[in-house]
Write a protein that holds these residues in place. Structure first.
Motif, mmCIF file in Angstrom:
data_model
loop_
_atom_site.group_PDB
_atom_site.id
_atom_site.type_symbol
_atom_site.label_atom_id
_atom_site.label_comp_id
_atom_site.label_asym_id
_atom_site.label_seq_id
_atom_site.Cartn_x
_atom_site.Cartn_y
_atom_site.Cartn_z
ATOM 1 N N ASN A 228 0.832 -1.204 0.000
ATOM 2 C CA ASN A 228 0.000 0.000 0.000
ATOM 3 C C ASN A 228 0.863 1.249 0.000
ATOM 4 O OD1 ASN A 228 -2.180 -1.675 0.153
ATOM 5 N ND2 ASN A 228 -2.625 -1.270 2.303
ATOM 6 N N ASP B 293 0.235 -0.486 -4.665
ATOM 7 C CA ASP B 293 -1.225 -0.422 -4.650
ATOM 8 C C ASP B 293 -1.697 0.949 -4.189
ATOM 9 O OD1 ASP B 293 -4.055 -0.887 -3.939
ATOM 10 O OD2 ASP B 293 -3.558 -2.993 -4.249
ATOM 11 N N HIS B 294 -2.732 1.474 -4.865
ATOM 12 C CA HIS B 294 -3.252 2.792 -4.487
ATOM 13 C C HIS B 294 -3.938 2.763 -3.122
ATOM 14 C CE1 HIS B 294 -6.854 0.885 -6.231
ATOM 15 N NE2 HIS B 294 -7.568 1.738 -5.515
ATOM 16 N N THR C 217 -5.102 4.894 2.052
ATOM 17 C CA THR C 217 -4.392 6.108 1.662
ATOM 18 C C THR C 217 -5.218 7.353 1.950
ATOM 19 O OG1 THR C 217 -3.257 4.867 -0.073
ATOM 20 C CG2 THR C 217 -3.192 7.263 -0.218
ATOM 21 N N THR D 31 -2.602 12.435 -4.652
ATOM 22 C CA THR D 31 -1.615 12.075 -5.675
ATOM 23 C C THR D 31 -0.219 12.530 -5.273
ATOM 24 O OG1 THR D 31 -3.281 12.193 -7.429
ATOM 25 C CG2 THR D 31 -0.976 12.352 -8.104
ATOM 26 N N LYS E 134 0.967 10.149 -2.765
ATOM 27 C CA LYS E 134 1.329 8.895 -3.429
ATOM 28 C C LYS E 134 2.708 8.971 -4.059
ATOM 29 C CE LYS E 134 0.405 8.430 -7.552
ATOM 30 N NZ LYS E 134 1.098 8.646 -8.864
ATOM 31 N N ARG F 36 5.486 6.519 -2.762
ATOM 32 C CA ARG F 36 5.885 5.466 -3.696
ATOM 33 C C ARG F 36 7.399 5.464 -3.863
ATOM 34 N NH1 ARG F 36 3.880 5.053 -9.945
ATOM 35 N NH2 ARG F 36 4.882 7.101 -10.025
ATOM 36 N N PHE G 217 1.497 0.548 -11.068
ATOM 37 C CA PHE G 217 0.739 1.269 -10.047
ATOM 38 C C PHE G 217 -0.731 1.017 -10.356
ATOM 39 C CE2 PHE G 217 -1.362 5.321 -8.629
ATOM 40 C CZ PHE G 217 -1.362 4.980 -7.283
ATOM 41 N N LEU H 140 -3.452 2.459 -10.171
ATOM 42 C CA LEU H 140 -4.313 3.468 -10.788
ATOM 43 C C LEU H 140 -3.766 3.923 -12.143
ATOM 44 C CD1 LEU H 140 -5.560 5.817 -7.899
ATOM 45 C CD2 LEU H 140 -6.863 4.135 -9.199
ATOM 46 N N TRP I 216 -10.673 8.491 -3.646
ATOM 47 C CA TRP I 216 -9.445 7.897 -4.179
ATOM 48 C C TRP I 216 -9.700 6.445 -4.576
ATOM 49 C CZ3 TRP I 216 -5.027 9.360 -6.110
ATOM 50 C CH2 TRP I 216 -3.892 8.574 -6.050
ATOM 51 N N THR J 153 -10.634 -1.675 -3.191
ATOM 52 C CA THR J 153 -9.263 -1.912 -3.649
ATOM 53 C C THR J 153 -9.001 -3.386 -3.927
ATOM 54 O OG1 THR J 153 -8.481 -0.002 -2.390
ATOM 55 C CG2 THR J 153 -6.830 -1.597 -3.055
#
Length: 764
Positions: free
Chosen positions: A67, A104-105, A110, A138, A141, A145, A166, A168, A449, A508
């Motif tokens: 995540n 993973d988004h 998140t 974003t 993220k 990330r 990713f 998304l 999200w 998700t």
């Protein structure tokens, strides 16, 4: 490092680089700088990239995407240690390999951490425009990330970074949309009004895995978000409902006394002599003065339990709802989505207040009215949102669902028929337990999200459509418009209409369940050269929530209806030295880089201040850290960490991490380093060993032959361990070979012979 590069013909420049570096080993073992250098070199030379050979079977794995909520913890490090070992082993055997990384988004996880971050700045995510929310998340993220990818690199994972996913990204999003549309067209996705786990703080439905079950044996004070004062759980309230036009009252026992504002009846057992004279009469709610019928229900009421009378609140309890359906009772929902009381409660002073503040006010007012009897200790299972800590409310909400019965049956059959192997095999019982009792899966979430649901609501004036007919499932808005026109024309309606996109997003887990397909470019890629995967390795705690759902969805959507992998290998959960599951909220989740590079006690303790723990628990945790790591954690390196985790696999269902074992394995790495230095010092840069042939076997001593026998035995044991996913067996034999047999015996003995006969054939 405990690893190897591809077993292929490396260019001479590569070999020269290896030889030069190995012959210039620093005097002191320093894993940190050395590991970084080698990893950068490996990536630069694309040694982890995809290799294809039509004549050889490819070995393909997918890293369970962590995540993008923060940093990796030791559990992720265990995954990397296991998967990297398997991938490098297959690469050493000359097999084409692909190890696909991803992030993973993590929709709800998140969004909730970003929401907490915004609250510190005095901002309310719910009051922001969707565009601004998505833009803020974003940025979060992108930052985290990069942190995660750096952690994976420092852990030494030989991942093919060219295939980074990713969830998304455009390609995966197209796969998610396509999957939803196809499943809907197959009749497997539908919309329905049902009870869901509702998080009032996050204002969304939750999956079962996002709900924690806290067992309390007696009245306990807890803190929840949105309230400054604590609330009490683990107690039963007993109050009196006055019978209309009577001096009699019916005692009611409940743990959720605030829901009496939505009561529509009181149920008793038809054979209960205490209430037979009240059948068909009414009680009166003392706050909104609703007349509540006294009904008989032998299915719901147990004479021997409680007071023998049950308040019926259909909108806020699934059992009460079923009772209400049997007796044709109204449904009165008294809670707003944020957990405040709405105007349907019928008592103006409560409207807009937090439900748990109203609980206390109701108790006080009932006492004033002489209608509160007592409170009792009552062992309870408190359902709490794992993300926010809020208490879950069962709420009736229209949501999107997947029918799971046929897909679950297929997944069960894969295992029964030997088409899907689960290791260790004792997890088959859990697999069967989940899938034989599989319920339809709620896949919609009320978040900003995530993957937008490809559904549009058709709105037409002066024309009646059923709820099911009014929803249009399409890949694009234009396709939805076309479907709307065709539908209305079929029904003889030619006037204006509008369509509105569903504001909800998908769970998700729905997105993640498609990864074996989307990683191979489905649905546009027809070759599907990475599907099915060779093995799926992941944590045992998500066997159903991720692994089973991958099998269910991918087998349903793939052209061959086969399992997305032939083998599932499940590793145990990593816990702290006290046996607790590592969690950011508990403050015991250790960053792997803290072990690899070292960390001070102050840094460890300061991380607790960012957790969701109560002040007292933070104080205790800091004290425990002081006792466990008085000097912080010394740098141990990636190899010591990975080796330790593989050795710990012997513990079975849970791994209790002990820092002392890490130090021991750091010393093992140092021993291996010293052995390499010894060899370089003795043989020098120009040394080239001769090939072992029958003609020069006579130069081998008994000690040499013994060492070769130990090498052969270790190779067999290690291979057996890797083939059968017994990582502890592989690691134990590796350590025994290097430490006990090579270093402690063979090298110590040959020091003498090499010194005595510096130019002998045996030296070669």
């Amino acid at each position: 490092m405990l690893s190897c590069t591809k077993k292929i013909a490396l260019p001479s420049s590569y070999i020269t680089t290896y030889s030069r570096l190995l012959c210039s080993l620093p005097e002191k073992y320093d894993s940190t700088n050395r590991d970084k250098f080698w990893y950068q070199w490996w990536v630069k030379k694309d040694l982890f990239g995809r290799t294809e050979d039509e004549n050889k079977k490819s070995f393909t794995m997918l890293l369970p995407p962590p995540n993008v909520t923060g940093k990796l913890h030791i559990g992720h490090a265990l995954t990397v240690a296991i998967q990297d070992t398997l991938v490098r082993w297959h690469r050493m055997m000359g097999e084409p390999t692909q190890w696909i990384p991803g992030v993973d988004h993590a929709g709800i996880a998140t969004q909730s951490v970003v929401e907490r971050d915004l609250m510190k700045e005095g901002k309310n995510l719910r009051q922001m425009a969707k565009y601004d929310v998505v833009n803020t998340i974003t940025k979060w993220k992108d930052k985290h990330r990069n942190i995660i990818l750096e952690q994976l690199s420092q852990l030494g994972g030989s991942l093919d970074w060219n295939q980074l996913i990713f969830t998304l990204d455009v390609n995966h999003s197209q796969a998610v949309t396509e999957a939803f549309v196809r499943l809907y067209e197959k009749g497997l996705i539908y919309r329905d009004l049902r009870f869901v786990n509702w998080s009032c703080h996050l204002e969304t439905a939750l999956s079962d895995i996002e709900v924690d079950h806290d067992i309390v044996e007696s009245p306990t004070k807890i803190m929840i978000p949105g309230l400054e004062e604590s609330i009490t759980v683990g107690e039963m309230h007993i109050f009196l409902y006055p019978v209309e036009d009577s001096q009699f009252s019916i005692p009611i026992a409940t743990t959720r006394i605030e829901t009496m504002l939505g009561d529509v009846a009181v149920a008793v057992h038809p054979d209960d002599d205490r209430y037979k004279n009240l059948h068909g009469k009414f009680v009166v709610n003392p706050f909104n003065f609703r007349r509540l019928p006294i009904i008989c229900d032998s299915e719901l009421v147990d004479i021997s339990k409680g007071t023998g009378a049950v308040k019926i609140t259909p909108a806020h309890d699934p059992i009460d709802y079923a009772c209400g359906q049997r007796h044709n009772l109204p449904v009165i929902e008294i809670l707003n989505e944020d957990g405040t009381i709405n105007d349907k409660c019928g008592y103006e002073n409560f409207v807009g207040q937090h439900r748990f503040k109203v609980r206390n006010e109701i108790i006080s007012l009932l006492k004033e009215k002489g209608l509160y009897h007592e409170s009792k200790s009552y062992p309870s299972n408190v359902f709490r949102c794992s993300r926010s800590g809020d208490i879950i409310e069962p709420m009736l909400k229209p949501q999107w669902y997947i029918k799971c019965e046929t897909m679950s049956a297929r997944a069960l059959k894969f295992v029964d028929d030997g088409l899907l192997n689960i290791e260790p095999n004792h997890y088959i019982n859990e697999w069967n337990r989940w899938l034989k009792n599989s319920q339809d899966w709620c896949i919609s979430r009320q978040l900003y999200w995530g993957h937008e649901i490809p559904a549009w609501k058709l709105k037409v004036s002066n024309f009646k459509l059923s709820d099911q007919q009014s929803w249009l499932i399409a890949r694009t808005e234009q396709e939805a418009l076309t479907k709307a026109k065709n539908l209305l024309q079929e029904k003889g309606y030619n006037s204006e209409f509008t369509i509105e996109k569903d504001k909800d997003v998908l769970d998700t887990w729905f997105s993640s369940a498609l990864l074996p397909l989307s990683a191979d470019g489905w649905p546009s890629n027809k070759r599907m050269n990475k599907y099915p995967l060779s093995v799926m390795e992941t944590g045992a705690d998500i066997l159903y929530f991720w692994v089973a759902r991958m099998v269910m969805l991918c087998s349903e959507l793939s052209d061959r209806n086969d399992s997305p992998f032939p083998t599932v290998y499940l590793h145990p959960i990593v816990r702290d030295s006290r046996g607790r599951k590592m969690s950011k909220s508990l403050g015991n989740a250790i960053d792997p880089l803290h072990i690899i590079n070292g960390v001070s006690l102050d840094t460890l303790q300061s991380a607790l201040d960012q957790s969701n723990l109560p002040v007292e628990e933070i104080r205790r945790s800091k004290q425990q850290l002081s006792q466990a790591f008085p000097q912080g954690i010394a740098p141990c390196g990636a190899d010591a960490l990975r080796l330790t985790l593989l050795l710990y696999m012997k513990q079975g269902s849970g791994i209790n991490l002990n820092i002392n074992q890490l130090i021991s394995n750091r010393n093992f790495c140092n021993k291996l380093w010293n052995a390499a230095k010894f060899a370089n010092r003795v043989w020098g840069k120009s040394f080239h060993p001769k090939e072992l042939k029958e003609s020069n076997m006579k130069y081998l001593s008994h000690l040499d032959l013994w060492m070769l026998s130990r090498l052969t035995a270790a190779t067999e044991y290690c291979t057996h361990g890797l083939q059968n996913f017994k990582m502890d067996l592989y690691a134990e034999n590796l350590v025994r070979l290097v430490k006990n047999e090579l270093c402690d015996v063979y090298i110590e003995f040959i020091k003498y012979s090499i010194t005595k006969e510096p130019n002998s054939e045996s030296r070669q």
